[in-house]
Scaffold this motif. Structure first.
Motif, PDB file in Angstrom:
ATOM      1  N   HIS A   1      43.648-105.318  33.468  1.00  0.00           N
ATOM      2  CA  HIS A   1      43.119-103.936  33.773  1.00  0.00           C
ATOM      3  C   HIS A   1      42.855-103.045  32.427  1.00  0.00           C
ATOM      4  N   THR A   2      42.927-103.856  31.393  1.00  0.00           N
ATOM      5  CA  THR A   2      42.881-103.038  30.000  1.00  0.00           C
ATOM      6  C   THR A   2      41.403-102.472  29.925  1.00  0.00           C
ATOM      7  N   PRO A   3      41.209-100.983  29.767  1.00  0.00           N
ATOM      8  CA  PRO A   3      40.330-100.348  29.760  1.00  0.00           C
ATOM      9  C   PRO A   3      39.223-100.908  28.644  1.00  0.00           C
ATOM     10  N   LEU A   4      37.885-100.686  28.955  1.00  0.00           N
ATOM     11  CA  LEU A   4      37.165-101.284  28.247  1.00  0.00           C
ATOM     12  C   LEU A   4      37.037-100.907  26.707  1.00  0.00           C
ATOM     13  N   GLU A   5      37.220 -99.463  26.554  1.00  0.00           N
ATOM     14  CA  GLU A   5      37.096 -99.054  25.173  1.00  0.00           C
ATOM     15  C   GLU A   5      38.379 -99.750  24.320  1.00  0.00           C
ATOM     16  N   ILE A   6      39.677 -99.865  24.937  1.00  0.00           N
ATOM     17  CA  ILE A   6      40.551-100.473  24.380  1.00  0.00           C
ATOM     18  C   ILE A   6      40.480-101.805  23.975  1.00  0.00           C
ATOM     19  N   LEU A   7      39.820-102.457  25.156  1.00  0.00           N
ATOM     20  CA  LEU A   7      39.618-104.097  25.015  1.00  0.00           C
ATOM     21  C   LEU A   7      38.649-104.294  23.646  1.00  0.00           C
ATOM     22  N   VAL A   8      37.427-103.556  23.804  1.00  0.00           N
ATOM     23  CA  VAL A   8      36.622-103.753  22.572  1.00  0.00           C
ATOM     24  C   VAL A   8      37.149-103.661  21.377  1.00  0.00           C
ATOM     25  N   ASN A   9      38.106-102.741  21.191  1.00  0.00           N
ATOM     26  CA  ASN A   9      38.574-102.610  19.624  1.00  0.00           C
ATOM     27  C   ASN A   9      39.485-103.648  19.337  1.00  0.00           C
ATOM     28  N   SER A  10      40.349-104.299  20.501  1.00  0.00           N
ATOM     29  CA  SER A  10      41.053-105.429  20.289  1.00  0.00           C
ATOM     30  C   SER A  10      40.625-106.730  19.962  1.00  0.00           C
ATOM     31  N   VAL A  11      39.233-106.783  20.128  1.00  0.00           N
ATOM     32  CA  VAL A  11      38.650-107.909  19.730  1.00  0.00           C
ATOM     33  C   VAL A  11      37.837-107.569  18.606  1.00  0.00           C
ATOM     34  N   GLY A  12      38.120-106.519  17.760  1.00  0.00           N
ATOM     35  CA  GLY A  12      37.223-106.506  16.475  1.00  0.00           C
ATOM     36  C   GLY A  12      36.119-105.660  16.688  1.00  0.00           C
ATOM     37  N   TYR A  13      35.937-104.825  17.607  1.00  0.00           N
ATOM     38  CA  TYR A  13      34.435-104.168  17.792  1.00  0.00           C
ATOM     39  C   TYR A  13      34.862-102.643  17.826  1.00  0.00           C
ATOM     40  N   GLU A  14      34.141-101.960  17.012  1.00  0.00           N
ATOM     41  CA  GLU A  14      34.206-100.254  17.345  1.00  0.00           C
ATOM     42  C   GLU A  14      33.231 -99.689  18.019  1.00  0.00           C
ATOM     43  N   ASP A  15      32.030-100.431  18.123  1.00  0.00           N
ATOM     44  CA  ASP A  15      30.860 -99.781  18.828  1.00  0.00           C
ATOM     45  C   ASP A  15      30.650-100.320  20.229  1.00  0.00           C
ATOM     46  N   MET A  16      30.721 -99.522  21.216  1.00  0.00           N
ATOM     47  CA  MET A  16      30.896-100.126  22.768  1.00  0.00           C
ATOM     48  C   MET A  16      29.352-100.523  22.701  1.00  0.00           C
ATOM     49  N   SER A  17      28.383-100.170  22.513  1.00  0.00           N
ATOM     50  CA  SER A  17      27.013-100.491  22.805  1.00  0.00           C
ATOM     51  C   SER A  17      26.575-101.776  22.342  1.00  0.00           C
ATOM     52  N   SER A  18      27.127-101.835  20.956  1.00  0.00           N
ATOM     53  CA  SER A  18      26.751-103.059  20.130  1.00  0.00           C
ATOM     54  C   SER A  18      27.664-104.513  20.863  1.00  0.00           C
ATOM     55  N   PHE A  19      28.851-103.920  21.426  1.00  0.00           N
ATOM     56  CA  PHE A  19      29.598-105.130  22.006  1.00  0.00           C
ATOM     57  C   PHE A  19      28.757-105.317  23.262  1.00  0.00           C
ATOM     58  N   THR A  20      28.493-104.563  23.986  1.00  0.00           N
ATOM     59  CA  THR A  20      28.011-104.686  25.240  1.00  0.00           C
ATOM     60  C   THR A  20      26.816-105.367  25.136  1.00  0.00           C
ATOM     61  N   ARG A  21      25.786-105.081  24.174  1.00  0.00           N
ATOM     62  CA  ARG A  21      24.510-105.927  24.082  1.00  0.00           C
ATOM     63  C   ARG A  21      25.082-107.596  23.758  1.00  0.00           C
ATOM     64  N   LEU A  22      25.811-107.713  22.869  1.00  0.00           N
ATOM     65  CA  LEU A  22      26.367-109.012  22.344  1.00  0.00           C
ATOM     66  C   LEU A  22      26.761-109.726  23.678  1.00  0.00           C
ATOM     67  N   PHE A  23      27.812-109.011  24.316  1.00  0.00           N
ATOM     68  CA  PHE A  23      28.432-109.514  25.503  1.00  0.00           C
ATOM     69  C   PHE A  23      27.359-109.903  26.636  1.00  0.00           C
ATOM     70  N   LYS A  24      26.407-109.383  26.940  1.00  0.00           N
ATOM     71  CA  LYS A  24      25.423-109.588  27.753  1.00  0.00           C
ATOM     72  C   LYS A  24      24.270-110.773  27.465  1.00  0.00           C
ATOM     73  N   LYS A  25      24.145-110.815  26.154  1.00  0.00           N
ATOM     74  CA  LYS A  25      23.438-111.652  25.482  1.00  0.00           C
ATOM     75  C   LYS A  25      24.039-113.001  25.515  1.00  0.00           C
ATOM     76  N   LEU A  26      25.389-113.145  25.510  1.00  0.00           N
ATOM     77  CA  LEU A  26      25.996-114.392  25.451  1.00  0.00           C
ATOM     78  C   LEU A  26      26.502-115.028  26.737  1.00  0.00           C
ATOM     79  N   THR A  27      26.690-114.022  27.754  1.00  0.00           N
ATOM     80  CA  THR A  27      27.257-114.430  29.051  1.00  0.00           C
ATOM     81  C   THR A  27      26.067-114.140  30.148  1.00  0.00           C
TER      82      THR A  27
END
Length: 330
Positions: free
Chosen positions: A289-315
Motif C-alpha cells: 500500500h506504499t503511497p505513490l510518491e514514496i514508491l516513485v522515489n524508491s525506484v530512482g525517480y524524483e519527478d512524479m509526472s515523468s515516472f507516470t508517463r514512462l509507466f503508462k508508455k511501458l504498461t
C-alpha cells in the motif's frame, strides 16, 4: 465479410495446450448464440467449428487429456480460419514432430484461409515460413528464442495480437481470447464481437503484453560481460547512475558498453534500467500500500509526472489504474 456462416478449424497435435483449443472452439461456436440466449432472442450461429489433426487420429494434450478430432487435416479442403494453438510441451520436440504437417498450414493459406496462431504456436507458423518478413508476436517469455530461430520475422513481442496480410499472431497464454474476438469482429462486425465477449465475461481491452513481461528474460544472448552488467543494474534500482560509472565498473568504455549492450539486449543500458525500475514499481503496486510518491522515489525517480508517463508508455495504464487492476487481496 458477406457470408452468414464461416468455418473455423483448429489444428490439434500432441503436447498442444488443451484450453487454447477447446476455449477457442467454444468462443467461436457461441458467437451469435450465447448473447441471444441470455436475452431470449433467436440464435444465429455464425461459425461452424471443427478440430483437425494428422490422419484424424486422437492426440494427447500437454495436460494429459486426449482430444479426438472431427476431421483429418489432410481432408480439410476449405476453411475460413485455421487456428494453431499453444505448444504446451517442449517446443523443439513439437516442431520436429509436426514438420510433415506444415504443408497443410501453407496449403490452406494459399487457398485463402486466415491463419492465426497463439502463444508458442507461433513457432509452428514461423517454421512454415508464413511469418517471414511479416509482423508477429509470441509469448513474451519465449521472444529471445523466437528471434534467434526466426530472424526474418518482424517480431514485436510487446503486442498482444498482430495481423499482417491475414496472418495473425497472439501473445502469451490466454491471448487466444483476444485473437478469437478480433477474428469474430473481422467476420461478423463489432457488435457481434462485443456481445460475444460480454456474454463470456471476457476482458478484450488488452493491447500489450508488457504488463505481464519480465525484463530479466533478456539474458539468452551469450555475452557474459553484459550479463554481469545486467545483474549489476538489477541491484541499483534506487541509485543515481551515469553511463560512465557503469562502464568503468565493468572495464569498458562508454562506447563499447553501449554497442555491446544494445547488440545483446536490443536496448541501451538506460532503457534496460528503466524497464527494471518499472517492473519493480509494478511489484510494489501489486503487493504493498506504499503511497505513490514514496514508491516513485524508491525506484530512482524524483519527478512524479515523468515516472507516470514512462509507466503508462511501458504498461499501457497509469500507476493507479495498474494498482486497481492487479493489487493482490490478502
Amino acid at each position: 465479410m458477406n457470408k452468414t456462416s464461416y468455418t473455423v478449424t483448429v489444428l490439434g497435435f500432441d503436447q498442444a495446450l488443451a484450453s487454447a483449443i477447446t476455449g477457442a472452439l467454444d468462443v467461436f461456436a457461441f458467437a451469435g448464440v450465447s448473447w441471444q440466449r441470455i436475452h431470449q432472442l433467436p440464435t444465429t450461429p455464425f461459425f461452424k467449428v471443427q478440430l483437425a489433426a494428422a490422419h484424424g487420429l486422437p492426440f494427447l494434450c500437454s495436460n494429459q487429456v486426449t482430444l479426438t478430432p472431427n476431421i483429418a487435416i489432410e481432408d480439410v479442403s476449405h476453411t475460413d480460419i485455421l487456428l494453431i494453438p499453444t505448444i504446451g510441451g517442449n517446443i523443439d520436440d513439437v516442431l520436429n514432430d509436426m514438420h510433415s504437417q506444415l504443408i497443410h498450414i501453407k496449403r490452406l493459406q494459399k487457398m485463402g484461409a486466415d491463419i492465426g496462431a497463439n502463444c508458442t504456436g507461433t513457432f509452428l507458423l514461423a517454421e512454415s515460413g508464413l511469418l517471414d518478413n511479416r509482423v508477429a508476436t509470441t509469448h513474451w517469455g519465449y521472444a529471445d528464442k523466437f528471434s534467434a530461430m526466426y530472424p526474418r520475422v518482424n517480431l514485436q513481442p510487446e503486442k498482444m495480437v498482430t495481423e499482417d496480410d491475414a496472418v495473425f499472431c497472439a501473445g502469451g497464454g490466454m491471448a487466444w481470447i483476444d485473437l478469437s474476438i478480433l477474428l469474430i469482429e473481422r467476420y461478423c462486425g463489432h457488435q457481434v464481437a462485443s456481445d460475444t465477449a460480454k456474454s463470456h465475461v471476457l476482458d478484450v481491452s488488452r493491447t500489450t503484453q508488457t504488463i505481464y513481461a519480465s525484463s530479466r528474460q533478456r539474458r539468452a544472448h551469450g555475452d557474459n560481460d553484459i550479463v554481469a552488467v545486467q545483474s549489476y543494474l538489477e541491484t541499483q534500482l534506487g541509485t543515481k547512475l551515469t553511463l560512465s560509472d557503469v562502464a568503468a565498473k565493468h572495464n569498458m568504455t562508454e562506447r563499447t558498453l553501449l554497442r555491446r549492450f544494445k547488440h545483446a539486449c536490443g536496448m541501451t543500458p538506460w532503457q534496460y534500467l528503466q524497464s527494471l525500475r518499472i517492473e519493480h514499481a509494478r511489484k510494489l503496486l501489486e503487493t504493498t500500500h506504499t503511497p505513490l510518491e514514496i514508491l516513485v522515489n524508491s525506484v530512482g525517480y524524483e519527478d512524479m509526472s515523468s515516472f507516470t508517463r514512462l509507466f503508462k508508455k511501458l504498461t499501457g495504464m497509469s500507476p493507479s489504474q495498474y494498482r486497481a487492476k492487479f493489487k493482490r487481496v490478502v
